[in-house]
Design a protein around this motif. Sequence first.
Motif, PDB file in Angstrom:
ATOM      1  N   HIS A  64       0.838  -1.194   0.000  1.00  0.00           N
ATOM      2  CA  HIS A  64       0.000   0.000   0.000  1.00  0.00           C
ATOM      3  C   HIS A  64       0.878   1.251   0.000  1.00  0.00           C
ATOM      4  O   HIS A  64       1.915   1.281   0.660  1.00  0.00           O
ATOM      5  N   VAL A  65       0.459   2.250  -0.773  1.00  0.00           N
ATOM      6  CA  VAL A  65       1.095   3.565  -0.748  1.00  0.00           C
ATOM      7  C   VAL A  65      -0.026   4.555  -0.464  1.00  0.00           C
ATOM      8  O   VAL A  65      -1.016   4.597  -1.196  1.00  0.00           O
ATOM      9  N   ILE A  66       0.105   5.309   0.617  1.00  0.00           N
ATOM     10  CA  ILE A  66      -0.906   6.309   0.958  1.00  0.00           C
ATOM     11  C   ILE A  66      -0.885   7.397  -0.123  1.00  0.00           C
ATOM     12  O   ILE A  66       0.186   7.823  -0.549  1.00  0.00           O
ATOM     13  N   LYS A  67      -2.055   7.816  -0.566  1.00  0.00           N
ATOM     14  CA  LYS A  67      -2.197   8.751  -1.689  1.00  0.00           C
ATOM     15  C   LYS A  67      -1.345  10.013  -1.539  1.00  0.00           C
ATOM     16  O   LYS A  67      -0.803  10.522  -2.515  1.00  0.00           O
ATOM     17  N   SER A  68      -1.196  10.502  -0.319  1.00  0.00           N
ATOM     18  CA  SER A  68      -0.408  11.722  -0.111  1.00  0.00           C
ATOM     19  C   SER A  68       1.088  11.433   0.021  1.00  0.00           C
ATOM     20  O   SER A  68       1.873  12.332   0.326  1.00  0.00           O
ATOM     21  N   ASN A  69       1.489  10.190  -0.215  1.00  0.00           N
ATOM     22  CA  ASN A  69       2.896   9.751  -0.257  1.00  0.00           C
ATOM     23  C   ASN A  69       3.657   9.885   1.055  1.00  0.00           C
ATOM     24  O   ASN A  69       4.879   9.806   1.061  1.00  0.00           O
ATOM     25  N   HIS A  70       2.967  10.067   2.173  1.00  0.00           N
ATOM     26  CA  HIS A  70       3.661  10.199   3.459  1.00  0.00           C
ATOM     27  C   HIS A  70       3.813   8.863   4.183  1.00  0.00           C
ATOM     28  O   HIS A  70       4.423   8.803   5.245  1.00  0.00           O
ATOM     29  N   ALA A  71       3.282   7.797   3.606  1.00  0.00           N
ATOM     30  CA  ALA A  71       3.361   6.483   4.254  1.00  0.00           C
ATOM     31  C   ALA A  71       3.291   5.376   3.208  1.00  0.00           C
ATOM     32  O   ALA A  71       2.698   5.544   2.144  1.00  0.00           O
ATOM     33  N   VAL A  72       3.914   4.262   3.554  1.00  0.00           N
ATOM     34  CA  VAL A  72       3.926   3.093   2.681  1.00  0.00           C
ATOM     35  C   VAL A  72       3.892   1.842   3.555  1.00  0.00           C
ATOM     36  O   VAL A  72       4.380   1.855   4.686  1.00  0.00           O
ATOM     37  N   MET A  73       3.286   0.777   3.010  1.00  0.00           N
ATOM     38  CA  MET A  73       3.282  -0.516   3.702  1.00  0.00           C
ATOM     39  C   MET A  73       4.030  -1.535   2.849  1.00  0.00           C
ATOM     40  O   MET A  73       3.822  -1.602   1.640  1.00  0.00           O
ATOM     41  N   LEU A  74       4.889  -2.318   3.515  1.00  0.00           N
ATOM     42  CA  LEU A  74       5.647  -3.374   2.851  1.00  0.00           C
ATOM     43  C   LEU A  74       5.380  -4.704   3.522  1.00  0.00           C
ATOM     44  O   LEU A  74       5.137  -4.758   4.735  1.00  0.00           O
ATOM     45  N   GLU A  75       5.488  -5.770   2.741  1.00  0.00           N
ATOM     46  CA  GLU A  75       5.402  -7.115   3.310  1.00  0.00           C
ATOM     47  C   GLU A  75       6.724  -7.826   3.091  1.00  0.00           C
ATOM     48  O   GLU A  75       7.261  -7.855   1.980  1.00  0.00           O
ATOM     49  N   HIS A  76       7.231  -8.392   4.181  1.00  0.00           N
ATOM     50  CA  HIS A  76       8.463  -9.172   4.196  1.00  0.00           C
ATOM     51  C   HIS A  76       8.111 -10.610   3.790  1.00  0.00           C
ATOM     52  O   HIS A  76       6.980 -11.051   3.969  1.00  0.00           O
ATOM     53  N   ALA A  77       9.070 -11.357   3.256  1.00  0.00           N
ATOM     54  CA  ALA A  77       8.838 -12.739   2.842  1.00  0.00           C
ATOM     55  C   ALA A  77       8.325 -13.616   3.992  1.00  0.00           C
ATOM     56  O   ALA A  77       7.630 -14.606   3.769  1.00  0.00           O
ATOM     57  N   SER A  78       8.631 -13.247   5.233  1.00  0.00           N
ATOM     58  CA  SER A  78       8.195 -14.008   6.412  1.00  0.00           C
ATOM     59  C   SER A  78       6.703 -13.844   6.690  1.00  0.00           C
ATOM     60  O   SER A  78       6.135 -14.563   7.496  1.00  0.00           O
ATOM     61  N   GLY A  79       6.079 -12.846   6.047  1.00  0.00           N
ATOM     62  CA  GLY A  79       4.687 -12.537   6.333  1.00  0.00           C
ATOM     63  C   GLY A  79       4.524 -11.308   7.202  1.00  0.00           C
ATOM     64  O   GLY A  79       3.419 -10.793   7.365  1.00  0.00           O
ATOM     65  N   LEU A  80       5.625 -10.816   7.775  1.00  0.00           N
ATOM     66  CA  LEU A  80       5.551  -9.586   8.561  1.00  0.00           C
ATOM     67  C   LEU A  80       5.143  -8.434   7.656  1.00  0.00           C
ATOM     68  O   LEU A  80       5.652  -8.309   6.538  1.00  0.00           O
ATOM     69  N   GLN A  81       4.221  -7.601   8.134  1.00  0.00           N
ATOM     70  CA  GLN A  81       3.797  -6.428   7.382  1.00  0.00           C
ATOM     71  C   GLN A  81       4.142  -5.176   8.173  1.00  0.00           C
ATOM     72  O   GLN A  81       3.912  -5.124   9.378  1.00  0.00           O
ATOM     73  N   PHE A  82       4.681  -4.190   7.468  1.00  0.00           N
ATOM     74  CA  PHE A  82       5.167  -2.964   8.100  1.00  0.00           C
ATOM     75  C   PHE A  82       4.501  -1.737   7.518  1.00  0.00           C
ATOM     76  O   PHE A  82       4.316  -1.637   6.303  1.00  0.00           O
ATOM     77  N   LEU A  83       4.196  -0.791   8.408  1.00  0.00           N
ATOM     78  CA  LEU A  83       3.758   0.538   8.016  1.00  0.00           C
ATOM     79  C   LEU A  83       4.893   1.496   8.357  1.00  0.00           C
ATOM     80  O   LEU A  83       5.373   1.519   9.489  1.00  0.00           O
ATOM     81  N   PHE A  84       5.336   2.260   7.376  1.00  0.00           N
ATOM     82  CA  PHE A  84       6.347   3.297   7.574  1.00  0.00           C
ATOM     83  C   PHE A  84       5.613   4.618   7.380  1.00  0.00           C
ATOM     84  O   PHE A  84       5.165   4.915   6.271  1.00  0.00           O
TER      85      PHE A  84
END
Length: 166
Positions: A64-84
């Motif tokens: 996911h990329v937030i429309k205003s570009n201030h945040a992004v979500m990534l998924e690691h191969a382990s299944g961990l999901q991160f919000l930056f």
Amino acid sequence: MFSKWRKKSTESKQIDILAPVTGKAVPLAEVPDEAFAAGHMGKGVAIEPSEGKLISPFDGTVVHVIKSNHAVMLEHASGLQFLFHIGINTVSLKGEGFTSHVNIGDQVKAGQVLIEFDTATIVGAGYPTITPIIVTNADEVTESLEVLSGPVTAGKDVILKAVMKS
């Protein structure tokens, strides 16, 4: 013949997550936003950035990329999901000062620039630049999550140690 008596492996797999931003890592409790500070968004850490670059701390997928570009979500191969999440209340800037270099579905490599941001624009608008790094599904996939603090360099220093459920 005795294979049915062997114990299943109880080895836990630890995953070290590197800092996605250079600066000073601090506990989430220091984030001036109740949703992050109280852990309502998930477990994690925050970084007071000293430069305006958010990089991928691992090989993964942009979910996911937030429309205003201030945040992004990534998924690691382990299944961990991160919000930056860069800054607090920075959605109000409507993308001003943020340049995303990724889109949903992109495969990213460790060290790849995800978002560049102008700290002067954020501060000038009256918002904190502190950047929460949240494991959004930590309760589902980890046995434990150790949070580290202090000075960190993006792509070099470990900020989170996750012990995965087997």
